[in-house]
Write a protein that holds these residues in place. Structure first.
Motif, mmCIF file in Angstrom:
data_model
loop_
_atom_site.group_PDB
_atom_site.id
_atom_site.type_symbol
_atom_site.label_atom_id
_atom_site.label_comp_id
_atom_site.label_asym_id
_atom_site.label_seq_id
_atom_site.Cartn_x
_atom_site.Cartn_y
_atom_site.Cartn_z
ATOM 1 N N ASP A 91 51.907 53.375 40.683
ATOM 2 C CA ASP A 91 53.164 52.730 40.309
ATOM 3 C C ASP A 91 53.065 51.213 40.195
ATOM 4 O O ASP A 91 54.064 50.551 39.926
ATOM 5 C CB ASP A 91 54.250 53.065 41.335
ATOM 6 N N ALA A 92 51.905 50.654 40.430
ATOM 7 C CA ALA A 92 51.768 49.200 40.446
ATOM 8 C C ALA A 92 51.978 48.611 39.055
ATOM 9 O O ALA A 92 51.562 49.199 38.064
ATOM 10 C CB ALA A 92 50.398 48.809 40.984
ATOM 11 N N PRO A 93 52.605 47.435 38.988
ATOM 12 C CA PRO A 93 52.789 46.799 37.681
ATOM 13 C C PRO A 93 51.458 46.297 37.138
ATOM 14 O O PRO A 93 50.612 45.826 37.902
ATOM 15 C CB PRO A 93 53.734 45.629 37.994
ATOM 16 N N PRO A 94 51.247 46.405 35.835
ATOM 17 C CA PRO A 94 49.972 45.932 35.273
ATOM 18 C C PRO A 94 49.870 44.411 35.381
ATOM 19 O O PRO A 94 50.889 43.721 35.468
ATOM 20 C CB PRO A 94 50.039 46.381 33.818
ATOM 21 N N PRO A 95 48.656 43.890 35.381
ATOM 22 C CA PRO A 95 48.504 42.426 35.387
ATOM 23 C C PRO A 95 49.010 41.845 34.080
ATOM 24 O O PRO A 95 49.118 42.557 33.081
ATOM 25 C CB PRO A 95 46.994 42.238 35.543
ATOM 26 N N PRO A 96 49.324 40.557 34.076
ATOM 27 C CA PRO A 96 49.781 39.954 32.821
ATOM 28 C C PRO A 96 48.682 39.990 31.763
ATOM 29 O O PRO A 96 47.496 39.993 32.095
ATOM 30 C CB PRO A 96 50.127 38.513 33.213
ATOM 31 N N PRO A 97 49.053 40.029 30.485
ATOM 32 C CA PRO A 97 48.047 40.046 29.417
ATOM 33 C C PRO A 97 47.099 38.857 29.537
ATOM 34 O O PRO A 97 47.519 37.742 29.827
ATOM 35 C CB PRO A 97 48.877 39.954 28.137
ATOM 36 N N GLY A 98 45.813 39.123 29.354
ATOM 37 C CA GLY A 98 44.832 38.053 29.412
ATOM 38 C C GLY A 98 44.427 37.621 30.808
ATOM 39 O O GLY A 98 43.669 36.663 30.962
#
Length: 195
Positions: A91-98
């Protein structure tokens, strides 16, 4: 069913916790990684012979295990604040793009209910995460997970390292997990896994 305590470990290897006759410590590979691993292990997992965080710590020089939830033993939340830490959790949020790859992975070690409670109580939803695909339905198991994304701790670490550093880094950890399953089943006197 009561959990294991150190008194239950007579005749077991202090490294892998398997019966001494089935010890696999001499067969544990050394797997060097760029990425550090911090395992937060629920205290009820600490003395189980099926606990695979122990295997990860034996194989990975950059893996450390911290206990969580033992009565009277507070948990230092400051260990979670190291920059460049991602959690391995569905359920963890993905890291920001890049975003650059993580310097450290955080892995929760416990049954599904314990891991979910640790995730919530430690406020880990603020941490960027790496979600792994669910394991194949025919994956060998010592414990049947109640959640489709459920997998052993060493499998989760191997899966995350495969994504970040390549399959060649993960392969020895998967093989070690299979060896452990064989040894645990041999200790139970079974030729196939539990139903």
């Amino acid at each position: 069913m009561r959990s294991s305590t150190p008194a239950d470990l007579a005749g077991r290897c202090p490294g892998c916790y398997l019966p001494c006759a089935l010890c696999l410590c001499a067969e544990v590979p050394r797997v060097d990684t760029r990425t550090g691993v911090l395992v937060i292990r629920h205290h009820k997992e600490a003395h189980k012979s099926t606990n695979t965080a122990r295997l990860a710590a034996l194989a990975l020089p950059r893996c450390h295990i911290l206990p969580y939830g033992a009565p009277g033993q507070p948990f230092a939340l400051s260990v979670l604040d190291a920059p460049g830490t991602w959690i391995v959790f569905p359920d963890a949020p993905p890291p920001p793009p890049g975003a650059p790859p993580p310097e450290r992975l955080l892995v929760l070690d416990g049954n599904w209910a314990q891991a979910r409670r640790m995730y919530q109580r430690l406020g880990l939803s603020r941490m960027p995460g790496l979600a792994l695909p669910p394991p194949s339905a025919d994956t060998r198991r010592l414990r049947r997970p109640p959640h489709p994304y459920g997998m052993s701790t060493v499998e989760a670490i191997a899966g995350a390292l495969s994504v970040l550093e390549g399959e060649e880094v993960a392969r020895p950890l998967y093989a070690l997990h299979e060896l452990m399953i064989d040894r645990v089943l041999a200790a139970r006197g079974r030729l196939s896994e539990e139903d």
